[in-house]
Design a protein around this motif. Structure first.
Motif, PDB file in Angstrom:
ATOM      1  N   ASP A   1       0.846  -1.196   0.000  1.00  0.00           N
ATOM      2  CA  ASP A   1       0.000   0.000   0.000  1.00  0.00           C
ATOM      3  C   ASP A   1       0.884   1.249   0.000  1.00  0.00           C
ATOM      4  O   ASP A   1       1.623   1.507   0.950  1.00  0.00           O
ATOM      5  N   GLU A   2       0.826   2.046  -1.080  1.00  0.00           N
ATOM      6  CA  GLU A   2       1.659   3.242  -1.175  1.00  0.00           C
ATOM      7  C   GLU A   2       1.248   4.323  -0.167  1.00  0.00           C
ATOM      8  O   GLU A   2       1.987   5.271   0.062  1.00  0.00           O
ATOM      9  N   SER A   3       0.069   4.192   0.398  1.00  0.00           N
ATOM     10  CA  SER A   3      -0.366   5.148   1.426  1.00  0.00           C
ATOM     11  C   SER A   3       0.047   4.658   2.815  1.00  0.00           C
ATOM     12  O   SER A   3      -0.546   5.047   3.816  1.00  0.00           O
TER      13      SER A   3
ATOM     14  N   ASP B   1      15.012   6.638   2.015  1.00  0.00           N
ATOM     15  CA  ASP B   1      14.367   5.930   0.911  1.00  0.00           C
ATOM     16  C   ASP B   1      13.048   6.603   0.542  1.00  0.00           C
ATOM     17  O   ASP B   1      12.438   7.300   1.368  1.00  0.00           O
ATOM     18  N   ASP B   2      12.588   6.375  -0.687  1.00  0.00           N
ATOM     19  CA  ASP B   2      11.234   6.779  -1.014  1.00  0.00           C
ATOM     20  C   ASP B   2      10.287   5.658  -0.594  1.00  0.00           C
ATOM     21  O   ASP B   2      10.717   4.574  -0.179  1.00  0.00           O
TER      22      ASP B   2
ATOM     23  N   LEU C   1       8.737  -0.018   0.668  1.00  0.00           N
ATOM     24  CA  LEU C   1       7.833  -1.164   0.547  1.00  0.00           C
ATOM     25  C   LEU C   1       8.560  -2.381  -0.016  1.00  0.00           C
ATOM     26  O   LEU C   1       8.362  -3.513   0.446  1.00  0.00           O
ATOM     27  N   GLU C   2       9.398  -2.159  -1.042  1.00  0.00           N
ATOM     28  CA  GLU C   2      10.120  -3.261  -1.668  1.00  0.00           C
ATOM     29  C   GLU C   2      11.030  -3.960  -0.651  1.00  0.00           C
ATOM     30  O   GLU C   2      11.071  -5.191  -0.573  1.00  0.00           O
ATOM     31  N   ARG C   3      11.731  -3.190   0.160  1.00  0.00           N
ATOM     32  CA  ARG C   3      12.638  -3.779   1.140  1.00  0.00           C
ATOM     33  C   ARG C   3      11.874  -4.490   2.259  1.00  0.00           C
ATOM     34  O   ARG C   3      12.347  -5.488   2.800  1.00  0.00           O
ATOM     35  N   LEU C   4      10.691  -3.977   2.611  1.00  0.00           N
ATOM     36  CA  LEU C   4       9.864  -4.673   3.605  1.00  0.00           C
ATOM     37  C   LEU C   4       9.485  -6.068   3.114  1.00  0.00           C
ATOM     38  O   LEU C   4       9.422  -7.026   3.898  1.00  0.00           O
ATOM     39  N   ARG C   5       9.229  -6.164   1.812  1.00  0.00           N
ATOM     40  CA  ARG C   5       8.771  -7.446   1.245  1.00  0.00           C
ATOM     41  C   ARG C   5       9.887  -8.469   1.148  1.00  0.00           C
ATOM     42  O   ARG C   5       9.633  -9.677   1.275  1.00  0.00           O
ATOM     43  N   ILE C   6      11.137  -8.030   0.943  1.00  0.00           N
ATOM     44  CA  ILE C   6      12.196  -8.993   0.625  1.00  0.00           C
ATOM     45  C   ILE C   6      13.244  -9.152   1.724  1.00  0.00           C
ATOM     46  O   ILE C   6      14.057 -10.080   1.667  1.00  0.00           O
ATOM     47  N   ASP C   7      13.247  -8.291   2.737  1.00  0.00           N
ATOM     48  CA  ASP C   7      14.340  -8.310   3.713  1.00  0.00           C
ATOM     49  C   ASP C   7      13.767  -8.435   5.126  1.00  0.00           C
ATOM     50  O   ASP C   7      13.347  -7.449   5.739  1.00  0.00           O
TER      51      ASP C   7
END
Length: 595
Positions: free
Chosen positions: A386-388, A450-451, A456-462
């Protein structure tokens, strides 16, 4: 040399100093009259009461002794407050206490010359009268409106006009081609206290100082026939915010680590330390003394008039109005026997964001941090696409931290200070101070540069990154408190009174303050003991430190008063650097003398 001869010599020397001081004062007064006044005035004789037993006691005890006794007796200053390890210089060395000035009055001042005070008061009254002309011709109409007002709303409407007019006096009326260098006009100099030099609005040629502004305001209200107190500002609202901010930020590391078992990343601690240094430096900056005026209105409430700090405020809190009533009554009743009396007073019961945040952080409200961690762990998995996510974290994780108290009064107080409406936890972007603080802290100490998409990307993979960000979010409320504390201290003043002031009768305090300004800028040959004895303010204590070099007696008087004000909890923090430098230099001189 016999003891009798030495005593006679000292008595003769003392009498000669009195005569020389009286002559120097008259010369100073004549100069100030010539610079400031356009019309002759009648100099009042010393009050007849100056010859009665009570006045003789005051003359011996000293106004500083009476001031200390009243402040302790009225519980303005609690009797169990600070004890300094420094000792008072007297026949018997004793620790310096807050009651020392009335136990050992001769260690703080000499005898009072009531004729000097009568002259200062008459001069102050004349200057007040002539300063009204600075406001311009339309001031007469506004004065009548104020005098004829039937409601406080009508009075406050005139006050708004006066506040705007005083503020406009800071704008020079000269055309650019007529002004050589307007910056020179803003140098602090007593000539800016002179009505005939400043001129009359809108053709004024010189902006008054803050003391000048207070004199002009006093002139308006004195002509209106209302009760007025003149004040030196010891701790402004800004100072109050800075003091609370320093106390909170300084203790935050221990609170977070010891009470809540949270770790603080080094960049976060560095940011917190930088805020503490900034506010500490601002508190101890040696600014000029500041003045304000307090006026009693129709309904018995008081008005604080201070256009220079944009702090003209109608005081609507009974606790402050009651204090001002009592101070006014005491100063009025004792005016005939102690005309130079001043009273320190703590006025502001206002709770700052830092005060309230400190209370919340140190109270260890049960499970508040654990609950936040649990909420974050349950909410975050559903937000990683979620970008928000910032707003969602704010609404679903952070906002509950400030509302899960179950009626806890400490969080309720913080909510009140922040003007948070718990029932409606929805705002437009950046409408509430809470939300502003969240976005600042989230961007700096959760996103870490980070933007949102990268976040969000790092939350998903790390997984390690995910776990660390949960801890960052749990720390956010405390960092938001720091941010809000800083914003409040840096922002415009809220509509509240100054925190601590020094009050006196308008004519006397203005007369002495203006003469003191002239003495400072002309090196008038008046010893420090003269000012310390006749003006029971902290202003002469710090304005005339050089007077300590005249004699051992002068040195001892100044040093005792400096130590006393270092103890006094309402002494301006701005004098901290002066106190430290003076005492350090004095110790060095004593050590050199012993060697």
């Amino acid at each position: 040399m016999s003891k009798e001869f030495q005593e006679a010599k000292n008595a003769l020397q003392g009498r000669m100093e009195q005569l020389l001081t009286a002559a120097a004062f008259d010369e100073l007064l004549s100069m100030a009259e010539e610079v400031c006044l356009s019309y002759p005035y009648e100099r009042a004789a010393p009050p007849a009461a100056a010859e009665n037993d009570e006045a003789m006691i005051i003359s011996q005890l000293g106004t500083r002794g009476l001031k200390a006794a009243l402040e302790l007796g009225l519980n303005i200053i609690p009797s169990d407050m600070a004890v300094n390890t420094e000792e008072v210089e007297s026949e018997k060395q004793r620790p310096m206490l807050l009651d020392t000035p009335f136990r050992l009055p001769k260690s703080f001042s000499n005898e009072i010359d009531f004729s000097v005070l009568a002259k200062a008061e008459s001069f102050g009254n004349a200057l007040i009268n002539e300063s009204f002309s600075i406001l311009g011709q339309d001031a007469f109409a506004q004065l009548e409106l104020f005098k004829q007002a039937k409601t406080i709303e009508q009075q406050l409407k005139v006050v708004a006009w006066l506040d705007e007019r005083l503020d406009s006096l800071n704008t020079l009326a000269r055309q650019p081609e007529e002004a050589t260098n307007t910056n020179d006009s803003h140098l602090y100099h007593p000539i800016r206290l002179s009505p005939k030099v400043v001129g009359s609005y809108p053709n004024h040629t010189l902006p008054p100082t803050c003391l000048g502004m207070s004199i002009i305001a006093t002139s308006f209200f004195k002509r209106a026939g209302v009760d007025v107190l003149h004040a030196g500002v010891e701790q402004s609202f800004f100072d109050n915010s800075d003091i609370a901010a320093v106390d909170f930020v300084r203790s935050l590391k221990q609170i977070i680590t010891d009470r809540y078992n949270l770790s603080i990343p080094d960049p976060v601690q560095s940011a917190i330390d930088a805020i503490e240094v900034r506010f500490s430096d601002r508190l101890t900056r040696n600014d000029a003394h500041h003045a304000a005026v307090y006026v009693r209105l129709l309904d018995g409430s008081w008005l604080q008039m201070d256009p220079n700090y944009h702090a003209t405020v109608h005081i609507d809190r009974d606790v402050i109005n009651n204090k001002l009533d009592l101070d006014f009554n005491i100063l009025s009743e004792l005016r005939s026997i102690s005309p130079g009396l001043q009273l320190a007073e703590y006025l502001s019961p206002y709770i700052t964001i830092a005060d309230s945040s400190h209370e919340v952080a140190t109270s260890h409200i049960p499970n508040i941090v654990d609950t936040l961690r649990q909420i974050t762990e349950s909410v975050l998995p559903g937000l990683i696409d979620d970008e928000s996510i910032p707003q969602k974290i704010y609404e679903e994780c952070i906002l509950p931290f400030f509302t899960i108290s179950g009626g806890d009064e400490r969080l309720a107080e913080l909510q009140r200070v922040l003007r948070v409406d718990v029932a409606e936890a929805e705002w437009d972007e950046f409408e509430s101070p809470l939300q502003v603080a969240f976005y600042k802290a989230f961007e700096k100490f959760v996103l870490w540069g980070d933007d949102v998409n990268s976040f969000l990307e790092r939350l998903r993979i790390d997984p390690a990154y995910y776990k660390d960000r949960i801890e960052d979010i749990v720390l956010l409320p405390f960092l938001m408190m720091v941010s809000m504390t800083g914003s409040e201290a840096d922002g415009p003043p809220l509509f509240t009174s100054h925190a601590a002031v020094e009050l006196g009768s308008a004519e006397m305090r203005i007369g002495l303050a203006v003469l003191s300004d002239f003495a400072t800028y002309t090196d008038a040959p008046l010893p420090a003991s003269f000012w310390l004895s006749h003006w029971a303010s902290d202003v002469p204590t710090f304005e005339y430190l050089d007077g300590a070099s005249h004699s051992d007696r002068e040195d001892s008087l100044v040093r005792n008063n400096v130590i006393y004000h270092n103890n006094h909890p309402l002494t301006s923090y701005k004098n901290g650097g002066i106190i430290k430098e003076f005492l350090s230099l004095r110790r060095e001189n004593m050590e050199d003398a012993q060697d």
